[in-house]
Design a protein around this motif. Structure first.
Motif, mmCIF file in Angstrom:
data_model
loop_
_atom_site.group_PDB
_atom_site.id
_atom_site.type_symbol
_atom_site.label_atom_id
_atom_site.label_comp_id
_atom_site.label_asym_id
_atom_site.label_seq_id
_atom_site.Cartn_x
_atom_site.Cartn_y
_atom_site.Cartn_z
ATOM 1 N N LEU A 293 0.842 -1.184 0.000
ATOM 2 C CA LEU A 293 0.000 0.000 0.000
ATOM 3 C C LEU A 293 0.886 1.247 0.000
ATOM 4 C CD1 LEU A 293 -3.223 0.517 2.018
ATOM 5 C CD2 LEU A 293 -1.466 2.263 2.193
ATOM 6 N N ARG B 143 -0.983 2.853 -10.077
ATOM 7 C CA ARG B 143 -2.056 1.964 -10.540
ATOM 8 C C ARG B 143 -1.683 1.346 -11.896
ATOM 9 N NH1 ARG B 143 -3.915 0.140 -7.745
ATOM 10 N NH2 ARG B 143 -5.663 1.170 -6.807
ATOM 11 N N LYS C 180 -2.354 -1.031 -3.171
ATOM 12 C CA LYS C 180 -3.486 -0.231 -2.686
ATOM 13 C C LYS C 180 -3.026 1.216 -2.491
ATOM 14 C CE LYS C 180 -5.693 -4.176 -1.698
ATOM 15 N NZ LYS C 180 -6.517 -4.819 -2.664
ATOM 16 N N GLY D 150 -10.582 2.257 -6.581
ATOM 17 C CA GLY D 150 -10.177 1.544 -5.375
ATOM 18 C C GLY D 150 -9.347 2.364 -4.406
ATOM 19 N N SER D 151 -8.994 3.590 -4.782
ATOM 20 C CA SER D 151 -8.222 4.461 -3.887
ATOM 21 C C SER D 151 -9.140 5.037 -2.820
ATOM 22 C CB SER D 151 -7.619 5.639 -4.665
ATOM 23 O OG SER D 151 -6.830 5.191 -5.717
ATOM 24 N N MET E 293 -8.443 -2.190 3.452
ATOM 25 C CA MET E 293 -7.917 -2.289 2.084
ATOM 26 C C MET E 293 -6.996 -3.502 1.931
ATOM 27 S SD MET E 293 -7.279 1.730 1.305
ATOM 28 C CE MET E 293 -7.067 1.659 -0.484
#
Length: 123
Positions: free
Chosen positions: A53, A74, A81, A99-100, A119
């Motif tokens: 992440l 990404r 993440k 998804g952020s 997450m």
């Protein structure tokens, strides 16, 4: 069986805020890495395959801001993440990669820790 600690990269140009965010990550039980700007973050991501992440600020010096960094991550590392934070602007989810998560500063540590846990537990 040994469970690997999740690895979180904190990207923040303010040393004080970066140290605080690293402390938050460590106290939540994760391994923390840190970068002063997007360029340093990308070098770390290129060198390590274990980052789960990235927690980045929006406004920072260097060749790109946190939003551009999030999109770059990404594209290059889809499984990573992303949490984006800003004290200067409210960022619409539509401007961030799918998804952020966005948090306005000052954020509550427990809210960030909870978001990280959720997450990392989702595929």
């Amino acid at each position: 069986m040994f469970n690997k600690k999740a690895v979180i990269l904190v990207v923040e140009d303010s040393a004080l805020i970066r140290m605080s965010a690293v402390d938050l990550v460590l106290s939540a039980g994760y391994e923390a890495l840190e970068a002063r700007d997007a360029d340093e973050a990308i070098r770390i991501l290129e060198a390590r395959a274990d980052i789960d992440l990235v927690f980045t600020d929006v406004q920072m010096s260097g060749t790109m801001d946190g939003i551009k960094l999030a999109h770059y991550i990404r594209d290059q590392w889809p499984p990573v993440k992303l949490i984006v934070a800003s004290g200067q602007a409210i960022i619409e989810d539509s401007t961030l990669p799918t998804g952020s998560r966005f948090f306005a500063k000052p954020y509550e540590d427990h809210a960030i820790a909870d978001a990280i846990a959720r997450m990392l537990s989702s595929p």
